[in-house]
Each structure stands twice: as C-alpha cells, then as structure tokens.
Design an enzyme around this catalytic site. Sequence first.
Site, PDB file in Angstrom:
ATOM      1  N   GLY A 115       0.812  -1.208   0.000  1.00  0.00           N
ATOM      2  CA  GLY A 115       0.000   0.000   0.000  1.00  0.00           C
ATOM      3  C   GLY A 115       0.843   1.254   0.000  1.00  0.00           C
ATOM      4  O   GLY A 115       2.070   1.212  -0.056  1.00  0.00           O
ATOM      5  N   VAL A 117       1.985   5.072   1.664  1.00  0.00           N
ATOM      6  CA  VAL A 117       2.212   5.722   2.952  1.00  0.00           C
ATOM      7  C   VAL A 117       1.979   7.218   2.781  1.00  0.00           C
ATOM      8  O   VAL A 117       2.520   7.835   1.856  1.00  0.00           O
ATOM      9  CB  VAL A 117       3.649   5.465   3.467  1.00  0.00           C
ATOM     10  CG1 VAL A 117       3.843   6.116   4.835  1.00  0.00           C
ATOM     11  CG2 VAL A 117       3.926   3.969   3.551  1.00  0.00           C
ATOM     12  N   ASP A 232      13.265  -8.341   5.958  1.00  0.00           N
ATOM     13  CA  ASP A 232      13.263  -7.390   4.837  1.00  0.00           C
ATOM     14  C   ASP A 232      14.068  -6.149   5.216  1.00  0.00           C
ATOM     15  O   ASP A 232      13.651  -5.019   4.963  1.00  0.00           O
ATOM     16  CB  ASP A 232      11.838  -7.015   4.444  1.00  0.00           C
ATOM     17  CG  ASP A 232      11.771  -6.388   3.042  1.00  0.00           C
ATOM     18  OD1 ASP A 232      12.668  -6.674   2.224  1.00  0.00           O
ATOM     19  OD2 ASP A 232      10.833  -5.624   2.788  1.00  0.00           O
TER      20      ASP A 232
END
Length: 412
Positions: A115, A117, A232
């Site tokens: 998504g 930010v 990550d």
Amino acid sequence: MEPEEYYRRKERVALFVSLIMASLSMVSLLVAFSYYCYIRNKVSKRSHLQQMGHFQMSFNCVFEGLDNDDNKSGISNSSLQVACEKGLQVFTFKQLNSATSSFSKSNIIGQGAFGSVYRGVLNDGKKVAIKLMDHGGKHGEEEFKMEVELLSRLRSPYLLSLVGHCSDSNHRLLVYEFMINGGLQEHLYPTRGSNVFPSRLDWEARLKIALDAAKGLEYLHEHVNPPVIHRDFKSSNILLDKNFHAKVSDFGLAKRGPEKAGGHVSTRVLGTQGYVAPEYALTGHLTTKSDVYSYGVVLLELLTGRVPVDMKRPQGEGVLVSWSLPKLTDRERVVEIMDPALKGQYSMKEAIQVAAIAAMCVQPEADYRPLMADVVQSLVPLVKPHRSTYAPKSPTTVDSNSKCSDSVLTES
C-alpha cells in the site's frame, strides 16, 4: 436342631453377611472414585479457565500466533484489544481520512508492495505517517496483523514506533511516528523530483546510521525471546528523524526465530532482491544470520553509494556483493569501492575497519557471519561520542513530498 444342620445354617449366614459387606465396600469405592473424578474435573476446568484468562491478557501469548504463514483468518478482536492495552490508539477511518486530506496524492511519502504511505496530521497536531493497506490479498492482511501485534510488544529507540491502527470496515491502516528525514535510501541516491534535494550523507553520519541500525537488529535478535528476524532489512526501511538518528521500520514480513541457538525456521522466501541471504534464497531456511547478511549489504551501500543490484553497470559490477567482496579484505583495494562523494572525509583506517565488518556480514556461509552484538561492539569505537546530530551541507531538509520506496515482495 441337629448340630450338622446348625453349622450349615451358620455358614450360610456368614456367607450372606460377607457378600453384604463386600457389596457395601464396592459401593463405597465407586462413590469415592466418582467424587474424586468430580473434584479433579472441577479443578481442571478452573485451572483451564484461569490459563485462558492469562492467555487473553498476556502479550507473550498473543505473540505465539505470529508465525503461521498459512493463517487465512482475519484480525482477531482479542489481538487488537491486547494491542490497545499496550498503548496503541485505535483510530476510525474518518479520523485518518481527515488527517491526510482525504488521502491526497500530495501527501504520499512512500509506496510499497502492501500500500501507500501518507503524511498526516492528527487532531492534536501530531505529525504521523499513515500506511493505507491494499484491500486485496492475504499478504496485506498478514502484514497488518504482524505489525500491530509485534510493534505493540517491542520497545526500542532504534525501532520505528507504531502509534496506532485502524481496522474500520474493510479498511486496514497503520499509524507510525513521523520521521521527517525519510529513508536512508533517499539520501544515498538522491533523485530529482522534489523542490529541495537532499545532499549525500557525510562519513560520520553514515557511521552513526550504521551503528543505530545495528543496534535495532541487535535488539530484535538478542533482547527479545524468542528472537525476531526482520526478513526485509534494507536501506529504504531505515528511517531518519530530525537529528538523523536511524530507526528500523517495516515489520510486516518479520518472523519469530528459533528457540535454540543455531536453529532455523523453514518458510517461503520473502524479501527484496539483492538483500536476501543466499542460504535463505536457496533453501528457505531462515535464521538471524539472514538479517546479518542484509545488514552487510546496507553497510556496503553506505561505503560505496551503490545500489545492491544494478545491471546497467559494466560487466562484473552489477551485483554489489560479488563486485565488492574481493576488495573488502584487501587493504590496498578498499579505496576502489569507496563512494566518490566521501572523498577526503574519512580515514583509511576507519574505512578498512568498516569494510572488514561488511565482508564478515556478507559471507556466503551463514556460520561465518558475526552476531549483531559483535557488529555493534566493532562500530562503537568508530562513532564519535560527542556527535549527536547531523546537519548536511545545503540544502538541509528533505522535501516533505519526496518519495521513498517501501518493501518489495518476491516469492519463490
């Protein structure tokens, strides 16, 4: 009455009495056993209910559910309730819609696999970063659950703080503290597209950022039980505050590590190209040493000013690790990999020391990589203790509209 008949009658009476006594004893034993089972069952139920109560209130027990890669359920109310009790705010979609001016494109500060930010301002004037999760796919749902449950448990000055969340209807949003200077990636590789261009970080700032990021991973690996593997870790997930102190962010792909030292978790391969440890990419075996490899790649970025993978470069230079590794342990060749923007800012002694740390972190064999605690101890003497802030040469501020990348998801 004849004696013989008298004795037979007496034997029959004695036998009858014995049978009666035996029957009464058996009945007594059955009654006692039944009462014992009743009491034990009652105590067991009470103990179970108490344990369930502790489970709902204990945050450690909430954390037990974070590892299930195949979890297809939605967000449990009990999990969010515990998170709320741990200091997180629960927002309505209307509040966050207002905070971002209806999620205006002008407020987008990041774009990732799950998504966008947005920069936002709450009713009390507090600036925040708001991640609006994509509606589709279970990965986004899992990332939302992971960040809410994980960040409501962890507390460190080297980890990005989660302010709150929203699970209003079909909307999933995460609200973080706002880091005014964006991501490390933006400063290492400034690009045109904003009114104010960030300057490249100087040597001292890079060392301080390297140390802060190392402390963030050290906390996850060695101060949390069981340890947390970020999975990550990369330059775009290292965010900088107004004084350029670094914090590790984006825990949507994080994984709870093995209980015993040296163990691994078998899981699907997730992460970003160029940062994924070779043994994890090949086998799916994930350990804290996988994060150490990713940290080594970031350290190479700080040294060289190069991205991890750039196939536009000359042959043999496209992959940062394979290009730089032969030079890292050669004192005479370390200068060949240094970022040209750092010319004249560093001593060769410090550069050689940092190069040696990076070389250890990106070793192909996981067992040869150091612990993050060792990395921290190696970097501490290189960071000037009196230097608490960094002020880059003009211009000084990252434009609020500049874009920073978020997690990229790869799966095999």
